[in-house]
Motif scaffolding. Structure first.
Motif, PDB file in Angstrom:
ATOM      1  N   ILE A  25      -0.627   9.785  10.894  1.00 27.60           N
ATOM      2  CA  ILE A  25      -1.218   8.850   9.934  1.00 27.60           C
ATOM      3  C   ILE A  25      -0.144   7.935   9.359  1.00 27.60           C
ATOM      4  O   ILE A  25      -0.304   6.711   9.350  1.00 27.60           O
ATOM      5  CB  ILE A  25      -1.947   9.607   8.797  1.00 27.60           C
ATOM      6  N   TYR A  26       0.973   8.491   8.910  1.00 31.54           N
ATOM      7  CA  TYR A  26       2.043   7.668   8.335  1.00 31.54           C
ATOM      8  C   TYR A  26       2.660   6.736   9.383  1.00 31.54           C
ATOM      9  O   TYR A  26       3.015   5.594   9.075  1.00 31.54           O
ATOM     10  CB  TYR A  26       3.117   8.545   7.687  1.00 31.54           C
ATOM     11  N   ARG A  27       2.770   7.192  10.607  1.00 28.53           N
ATOM     12  CA  ARG A  27       3.281   6.355  11.693  1.00 28.53           C
ATOM     13  C   ARG A  27       2.329   5.190  11.947  1.00 28.53           C
ATOM     14  O   ARG A  27       2.755   4.052  12.149  1.00 28.53           O
ATOM     15  CB  ARG A  27       3.461   7.226  12.941  1.00 28.53           C
ATOM     16  N   TRP A  28       1.020   5.456  11.939  1.00 25.64           N
ATOM     17  CA  TRP A  28       0.027   4.393  12.146  1.00 25.64           C
ATOM     18  C   TRP A  28       0.024   3.388  10.999  1.00 25.64           C
ATOM     19  O   TRP A  28      -0.168   2.200  11.210  1.00 25.64           O
ATOM     20  CB  TRP A  28      -1.362   4.986  12.338  1.00 25.64           C
ATOM     21  N   ILE A  29       0.248   3.838   9.779  1.00 26.63           N
ATOM     22  CA  ILE A  29       0.332   2.913   8.646  1.00 26.63           C
ATOM     23  C   ILE A  29       1.528   1.983   8.840  1.00 26.63           C
ATOM     24  O   ILE A  29       1.413   0.763   8.708  1.00 26.63           O
ATOM     25  CB  ILE A  29       0.468   3.672   7.308  1.00 26.63           C
ATOM     26  N   ALA A  30       2.687   2.566   9.171  1.00 29.18           N
ATOM     27  CA  ALA A  30       3.925   1.802   9.299  1.00 29.18           C
ATOM     28  C   ALA A  30       3.934   0.886  10.506  1.00 29.18           C
ATOM     29  O   ALA A  30       4.441  -0.231  10.440  1.00 29.18           O
ATOM     30  CB  ALA A  30       5.118   2.758   9.375  1.00 29.18           C
ATOM     31  N   GLY A  31       3.381   1.342  11.623  1.00 29.64           N
ATOM     32  CA  GLY A  31       3.568   0.602  12.861  1.00 29.64           C
ATOM     33  C   GLY A  31       2.353  -0.030  13.479  1.00 29.64           C
ATOM     34  O   GLY A  31       2.504  -0.877  14.359  1.00 29.64           O
ATOM     35  N   ARG A  32       1.164   0.345  13.036  1.00 29.67           N
ATOM     36  CA  ARG A  32      -0.021  -0.175  13.720  1.00 29.67           C
ATOM     37  C   ARG A  32      -1.040  -0.803  12.788  1.00 29.67           C
ATOM     38  O   ARG A  32      -2.138  -1.133  13.196  1.00 29.67           O
ATOM     39  CB  ARG A  32      -0.697   0.944  14.503  1.00 29.67           C
ATOM     40  N   GLY A  33      -0.684  -0.946  11.540  1.00 33.31           N
ATOM     41  CA  GLY A  33      -1.577  -1.626  10.611  1.00 33.31           C
ATOM     42  C   GLY A  33      -2.833  -0.850  10.255  1.00 33.31           C
ATOM     43  O   GLY A  33      -3.876  -1.435   9.992  1.00 33.31           O
ATOM     44  N   MET A  34      -2.727   0.467  10.229  1.00 32.59           N
ATOM     45  CA  MET A  34      -3.876   1.281   9.831  1.00 32.59           C
ATOM     46  C   MET A  34      -4.295   0.880   8.419  1.00 32.59           C
ATOM     47  O   MET A  34      -3.445   0.747   7.537  1.00 32.59           O
ATOM     48  CB  MET A  34      -3.504   2.764   9.866  1.00 32.59           C
ATOM     49  N   PRO A  35      -5.588   0.668   8.201  1.00 29.37           N
ATOM     50  CA  PRO A  35      -6.030   0.265   6.863  1.00 29.37           C
ATOM     51  C   PRO A  35      -5.832   1.390   5.852  1.00 29.37           C
ATOM     52  O   PRO A  35      -6.412   2.465   5.979  1.00 29.37           O
ATOM     53  CB  PRO A  35      -7.516  -0.060   7.049  1.00 29.37           C
ATOM     54  N   ALA A  36      -4.961   1.145   4.894  1.00 28.36           N
ATOM     55  CA  ALA A  36      -4.619   2.131   3.876  1.00 28.36           C
ATOM     56  C   ALA A  36      -4.293   1.387   2.592  1.00 28.36           C
ATOM     57  O   ALA A  36      -3.844   0.237   2.620  1.00 28.36           O
ATOM     58  CB  ALA A  36      -3.428   2.958   4.321  1.00 28.36           C
ATOM     59  N   HIS A  37      -4.504   2.037   1.483  1.00 25.49           N
ATOM     60  CA  HIS A  37      -4.265   1.443   0.179  1.00 25.49           C
ATOM     61  C   HIS A  37      -3.347   2.364  -0.602  1.00 25.49           C
ATOM     62  O   HIS A  37      -3.659   3.541  -0.775  1.00 25.49           O
ATOM     63  CB  HIS A  37      -5.588   1.255  -0.569  1.00 25.49           C
ATOM     64  N   LYS A  38      -2.224   1.836  -1.055  1.00 23.76           N
ATOM     65  CA  LYS A  38      -1.278   2.652  -1.811  1.00 23.76           C
ATOM     66  C   LYS A  38      -1.650   2.576  -3.286  1.00 23.76           C
ATOM     67  O   LYS A  38      -1.725   1.500  -3.873  1.00 23.76           O
ATOM     68  CB  LYS A  38       0.154   2.173  -1.584  1.00 23.76           C
ATOM     69  N   ILE A  39      -1.901   3.729  -3.857  1.00 22.70           N
ATOM     70  CA  ILE A  39      -2.252   3.842  -5.269  1.00 22.70           C
ATOM     71  C   ILE A  39      -1.170   4.714  -5.909  1.00 22.70           C
ATOM     72  O   ILE A  39      -1.146   5.930  -5.699  1.00 22.70           O
ATOM     73  CB  ILE A  39      -3.663   4.447  -5.449  1.00 22.70           C
ATOM     74  N   GLY A  40      -0.257   4.063  -6.618  1.00 18.17           N
ATOM     75  CA  GLY A  40       0.917   4.776  -7.120  1.00 18.17           C
ATOM     76  C   GLY A  40       1.767   5.218  -5.950  1.00 18.17           C
ATOM     77  O   GLY A  40       2.155   4.404  -5.120  1.00 18.17           O
ATOM     78  N   ARG A  41       1.990   6.517  -5.821  1.00 11.63           N
ATOM     79  CA  ARG A  41       2.772   7.061  -4.702  1.00 11.63           C
ATOM     80  C   ARG A  41       1.891   7.564  -3.571  1.00 11.63           C
ATOM     81  O   ARG A  41       2.390   8.017  -2.554  1.00 11.63           O
ATOM     82  CB  ARG A  41       3.650   8.210  -5.203  1.00 11.63           C
ATOM     83  N   LEU A  42       0.571   7.505  -3.749  1.00 11.87           N
ATOM     84  CA  LEU A  42      -0.355   8.097  -2.789  1.00 11.87           C
ATOM     85  C   LEU A  42      -1.017   7.043  -1.909  1.00 11.87           C
ATOM     86  O   LEU A  42      -1.329   5.950  -2.371  1.00 11.87           O
ATOM     87  CB  LEU A  42      -1.450   8.874  -3.531  1.00 11.87           C
ATOM     88  N   TRP A  43      -1.243   7.395  -0.659  1.00 10.28           N
ATOM     89  CA  TRP A  43      -2.027   6.564   0.248  1.00 10.28           C
ATOM     90  C   TRP A  43      -3.473   7.031   0.193  1.00 10.28           C
ATOM     91  O   TRP A  43      -3.735   8.237   0.245  1.00 10.28           O
ATOM     92  CB  TRP A  43      -1.511   6.690   1.685  1.00 10.28           C
ATOM     93  N   LYS A  44      -4.396   6.081   0.075  1.00  3.23           N
ATOM     94  CA  LYS A  44      -5.824   6.390   0.046  1.00  3.23           C
ATOM     95  C   LYS A  44      -6.526   5.573   1.125  1.00  3.23           C
ATOM     96  O   LYS A  44      -6.076   4.486   1.496  1.00  3.23           O
ATOM     97  CB  LYS A  44      -6.434   6.081  -1.333  1.00  3.23           C
TER      98      LYS A  44
END
Length: 79
Positions: A25-44
């Motif tokens: 999941i973290y790799r996809w956020i960083a490298g593939r544009g996975m739709p994620a929203h950072k709320i404070g320190r957490l990904w939602k």
């Protein structure tokens, strides 16, 4: 109260939903544009956004030697 289907999911929950590891999941956020929203320190995540991204091919295997800059930065090396 938000319906169960429309609630925000944690990284652990979206990994379970997709049947992958949290590292993926973290790799996809960083490298593939996975739709994620950072709320404070957490990904939602919104399940409908992630499911559409997967259907559009966002989670598909990259071609050999085609590691994104985001993935290289995340892991500190070229894969």
């Amino acid at each position: 109260m938000a319906s169960e289907q429309n609630r925000w999911l944690s990284a652990e929950e979206i990994a379970q939903h997709l049947g992958v590891s949290i590292d993926t999941i973290y790799r996809w956020i960083a490298g593939r544009g996975m739709p994620a929203h950072k709320i404070g320190r957490l990904w939602k995540f919104k399940t409908d956004e992630v499911d559409e991204w997967v259907k559009a091919g966002g989670a598909g295997e990259p071609k050999a030697g085609n590691t994104s800059a985001g993935e290289q930065e995340f892991f500190g090396e070229e894969r």
